[in-house]
Design a protein around this motif. Structure first.
Motif, PDB file in Angstrom:
ATOM      1  N   TYR A 132      -6.489  -8.742  -5.331  1.00 17.44           N
ATOM      2  CA  TYR A 132      -5.184  -9.112  -4.775  1.00 17.44           C
ATOM      3  C   TYR A 132      -5.049 -10.609  -4.540  1.00 17.44           C
ATOM      4  O   TYR A 132      -3.945 -11.159  -4.596  1.00 17.44           O
ATOM      5  CB  TYR A 132      -4.938  -8.344  -3.469  1.00 17.44           C
ATOM      6  CG  TYR A 132      -4.823  -6.853  -3.672  1.00 17.44           C
ATOM      7  CD1 TYR A 132      -3.721  -6.308  -4.343  1.00 17.44           C
ATOM      8  CD2 TYR A 132      -5.819  -5.981  -3.231  1.00 17.44           C
ATOM      9  CE1 TYR A 132      -3.615  -4.941  -4.551  1.00 17.44           C
ATOM     10  CE2 TYR A 132      -5.719  -4.614  -3.435  1.00 17.44           C
ATOM     11  CZ  TYR A 132      -4.615  -4.099  -4.093  1.00 17.44           C
ATOM     12  OH  TYR A 132      -4.516  -2.747  -4.313  1.00 17.44           O
ATOM     13  N   ARG A 140       1.295  -5.715 -18.169  1.00 13.03           N
ATOM     14  CA  ARG A 140       2.009  -6.756 -17.426  1.00 13.03           C
ATOM     15  C   ARG A 140       2.700  -7.779 -18.325  1.00 13.03           C
ATOM     16  O   ARG A 140       3.596  -8.493 -17.875  1.00 13.03           O
ATOM     17  CB  ARG A 140       1.037  -7.469 -16.479  1.00 13.03           C
ATOM     18  CG  ARG A 140       0.586  -6.594 -15.323  1.00 13.03           C
ATOM     19  CD  ARG A 140      -0.377  -7.319 -14.403  1.00 13.03           C
ATOM     20  NE  ARG A 140      -0.642  -6.530 -13.203  1.00 13.03           N
ATOM     21  CZ  ARG A 140      -1.447  -6.916 -12.207  1.00 13.03           C
ATOM     22  NH1 ARG A 140      -2.066  -8.089 -12.300  1.00 13.03           N
ATOM     23  NH2 ARG A 140      -1.623  -6.144 -11.165  1.00 13.03           N
ATOM     24  N   LYS A 159      -3.601  -3.001 -16.189  1.00 13.15           N
ATOM     25  CA  LYS A 159      -3.030  -4.343 -16.137  1.00 13.15           C
ATOM     26  C   LYS A 159      -2.500  -4.833 -17.480  1.00 13.15           C
ATOM     27  O   LYS A 159      -1.745  -5.810 -17.524  1.00 13.15           O
ATOM     28  CB  LYS A 159      -4.082  -5.323 -15.602  1.00 13.15           C
ATOM     29  CG  LYS A 159      -4.462  -5.054 -14.157  1.00 13.15           C
ATOM     30  CD  LYS A 159      -5.512  -6.021 -13.647  1.00 13.15           C
ATOM     31  CE  LYS A 159      -5.826  -5.740 -12.178  1.00 13.15           C
ATOM     32  NZ  LYS A 159      -6.865  -6.657 -11.639  1.00 13.15           N
ATOM     33  N   LEU A 167      -0.003 -11.781 -12.044  1.00 16.99           N
ATOM     34  CA  LEU A 167       1.235 -11.018 -12.024  1.00 16.99           C
ATOM     35  C   LEU A 167       2.183 -11.556 -13.104  1.00 16.99           C
ATOM     36  O   LEU A 167       2.082 -12.727 -13.500  1.00 16.99           O
ATOM     37  CB  LEU A 167       1.887 -11.108 -10.643  1.00 16.99           C
ATOM     38  CG  LEU A 167       1.190 -10.322  -9.527  1.00 16.99           C
ATOM     39  CD1 LEU A 167       1.933 -10.500  -8.209  1.00 16.99           C
ATOM     40  CD2 LEU A 167       1.080  -8.832  -9.856  1.00 16.99           C
ATOM     41  N   THR A 191      -0.278 -18.448  -8.345  1.00 22.35           N
ATOM     42  CA  THR A 191       1.168 -18.333  -8.493  1.00 22.35           C
ATOM     43  C   THR A 191       1.707 -19.250  -9.587  1.00 22.35           C
ATOM     44  O   THR A 191       1.011 -20.135 -10.094  1.00 22.35           O
ATOM     45  CB  THR A 191       1.844 -18.710  -7.172  1.00 22.35           C
ATOM     46  OG1 THR A 191       1.478 -20.071  -6.853  1.00 22.35           O
ATOM     47  CG2 THR A 191       1.397 -17.786  -6.047  1.00 22.35           C
ATOM     48  N   GLU A 193      -3.474 -12.135  -7.514  1.00 21.67           N
ATOM     49  CA  GLU A 193      -2.056 -11.814  -7.627  1.00 21.67           C
ATOM     50  C   GLU A 193      -1.215 -12.581  -6.608  1.00 21.67           C
ATOM     51  O   GLU A 193      -0.092 -13.000  -6.904  1.00 21.67           O
ATOM     52  CB  GLU A 193      -1.864 -10.309  -7.450  1.00 21.67           C
ATOM     53  CG  GLU A 193      -2.584  -9.489  -8.519  1.00 21.67           C
ATOM     54  CD  GLU A 193      -2.552  -8.007  -8.230  1.00 21.67           C
ATOM     55  OE1 GLU A 193      -2.028  -7.621  -7.161  1.00 21.67           O
ATOM     56  OE2 GLU A 193      -3.044  -7.223  -9.064  1.00 21.67           O
ATOM     57  N   GLU A 194      -1.753 -12.780  -5.396  1.00 28.20           N
ATOM     58  CA  GLU A 194      -0.975 -13.411  -4.326  1.00 28.20           C
ATOM     59  C   GLU A 194      -1.044 -14.934  -4.345  1.00 28.20           C
ATOM     60  O   GLU A 194      -0.083 -15.612  -3.967  1.00 28.20           O
ATOM     61  CB  GLU A 194      -1.464 -12.896  -2.968  1.00 28.20           C
ATOM     62  CG  GLU A 194      -1.207 -11.402  -2.759  1.00 28.20           C
ATOM     63  CD  GLU A 194      -1.844 -10.894  -1.478  1.00 28.20           C
ATOM     64  OE1 GLU A 194      -2.508 -11.701  -0.782  1.00 28.20           O
ATOM     65  OE2 GLU A 194      -1.689  -9.691  -1.174  1.00 28.20           O
TER      66      GLU A 194
END
Length: 414
Positions: free
Chosen positions: A149, A210, A207, A180, A156, A152-153
């Protein structure tokens, strides 16, 4: 027989004259790099891998199995970038880690390789991504749980855009599917603005989907069979199309053996992905090696040398797809978890040098031999001189010779 010997002699002369690949070790030497030089960019995960392997019999469901548990530096992007470094390149890694012991260890290791840590974001208050994997006694992945995670967070679009100049100067950019979709699309858009080719590594079945909305921005992708079908099904679902993507049984009259049988079953999935504008699919097929897929109508320049000088050629079929098969080298298998990452790394190093895609994939398949013979995600024995020397020549000769048999298996398509 005499004709075959002449063809093999022609191939040998062609490959020995291909100095762009034979001298990769020197062209990509870290000692010859200068600030501001173009370097390949790799964007994605740095992950702590907890790997468990049974030492005795089979895995026991619902019980404890005696074995070995190791902690290994991992993550697809990180593995690819380290393999590239061992092969003489100086990749620029864009990633994220936590402010914990695992993150500190990875950062220090990266510095020890003499590589830039500028693109690695270290975040306070988060843990470094972790994957816990269990392998069977053959070295195949049995199950795994990923806690990624943080990627993903924190990895960016805004962080990626900080390195816009480096991305736009790169000979190639690789993305792994730990990102992401907004972050992946941002990176793809930056690269595409500068006509930089983009390599997408699907990471896993879950995944791999995506990137389905912007496959038209991607040049290369390297799925396995399950990832390829998942990507195609996701693509067609998004477009509300109905199509039978997978034929589970090959008709007896086709008389196809592997890997031709798998390609026959997946031909609609392959075509669906290529129809988006994606240029090349590097389909990884385990012990069968890899197959390079593209649309026949594209008539890629990259295949022309191979077609002219070898028994291997574009194989056109009723799906309009060209295939080029690269068998795996014989190896004493220890762990299969890093083979795909090493194949991608070798291919990207060669592409960065200006090699054509078929020669680049042969180099990648050659490099992957070291990965399967090592217990680590990245083999400490990976050596740029060996990969770009006689073994690489032998691989090409073997690939092109076996491709003649591969063509024979595909006759049922023609």
């Amino acid at each position: 027989m005499e004709g075959a010997q002449r063809r093999m002699g022609t191939i040998a002369r062609h490959l020995s004259d291909s100095t762009s690949l034979h001298a990769l070790a020197y062209e990509h030497s870290q000692h010859n790099r200068k600030p501001g030089d173009k370097v390949p960019v790799v964007i994605g995960g740095m992950v702590l891998d907890i790997q468990a392997t049974p030492t005795g019999g089979r895995l026991l469901r619902g019980s404890t199995t005696p074995g070995e548990v190791t902690f290994v530096r991992g993550g697809v992007a990180r593995n690819v970038a380290e393999n590239m470094a061992l092969l003489g390149a100086r990749p620029f890694l864009i990633s994220v880690i936590g402010d914990d012991v695992a993150g500190e260890s990875m950062l220090n290791h990266w510095k020890s390789l003499g590589l830039s840590v500028e693109g690695i974001r270290r975040c306070t208050g988060i843990t470094t991504p972790v994957v816990s994997a269990v392998f069977d006694k053959q070295g195949e992945l049995a199950a795994a749980v990923a806690d990624t995670y943080a990627i993903e967070e924190r990895l960016t679009s805004e962080w990626i855009k900080k390195f816009e100049d480096i991305i736009k100067r790169a000979p190639i950019v690789m993305l792994d599917a730990n990102l992401l979709p907004p972050a992946m699309e941002a990176a793809c858009s930056l690269a595409k603005e500068a006509n930089v080719p983009i390599f997408f590594e699907p990471v896993s079945v879950a995944k791999s989907v995506r990137a389905s909305k912007f496959l038209n921005l991607i040049t290369y992708t390297s799925p396995n069979e399950a990832e390829l079908v998942a990507m195609a099904e996701s693509l067609l679902q998004d477009r509300k199309l109905e199509k039978r993507l997978l034929d589970h049984e090959v008709p007896a009259e086709k008389n196809l053996k592997e890997p031709a049988a798998s390609l026959w079953r997946m031909r609609h999935s392959i075509r669906a992905l290529l129809d988006t504008g994606l240029d090349y699919i590097i389909l990884t097929m385990g012990s069968h090696g890899a197959v390079l897929c593209s649309l026949s109508s594209t008539n890629p320049q990259n295949f022309r040398t191979v077609q002219k000088n070898s028994p291997s050629r574009n194989i056109e079929n009723d799906s309009g797809i060209s295939f080029l098969h690269f068998p795996a080298l014989p190896a004493s298998i220890s762990n299969l978890s890093g083979a795909g990452d090493c194949l991608v790394a070798g291919t990207m190093v060669a592409l960065s040098s200006g090699a054509d895609v078929s020669s680049a994939l042969a180099y990648g398949v050659s490099a992957s031999k070291w990965a399967v013979e090592s217990d680590s995600n990245v083999s400490p024995n990976l050596d740029q001189h060996l990969v770009s020397g006689k073994l690489f020549l032998m691989l090409n000769l073997r690939c092109l010779a076996l491709s003649e048999a591969f063509i024979s298996m595909m006759k049922g398509w023609l």
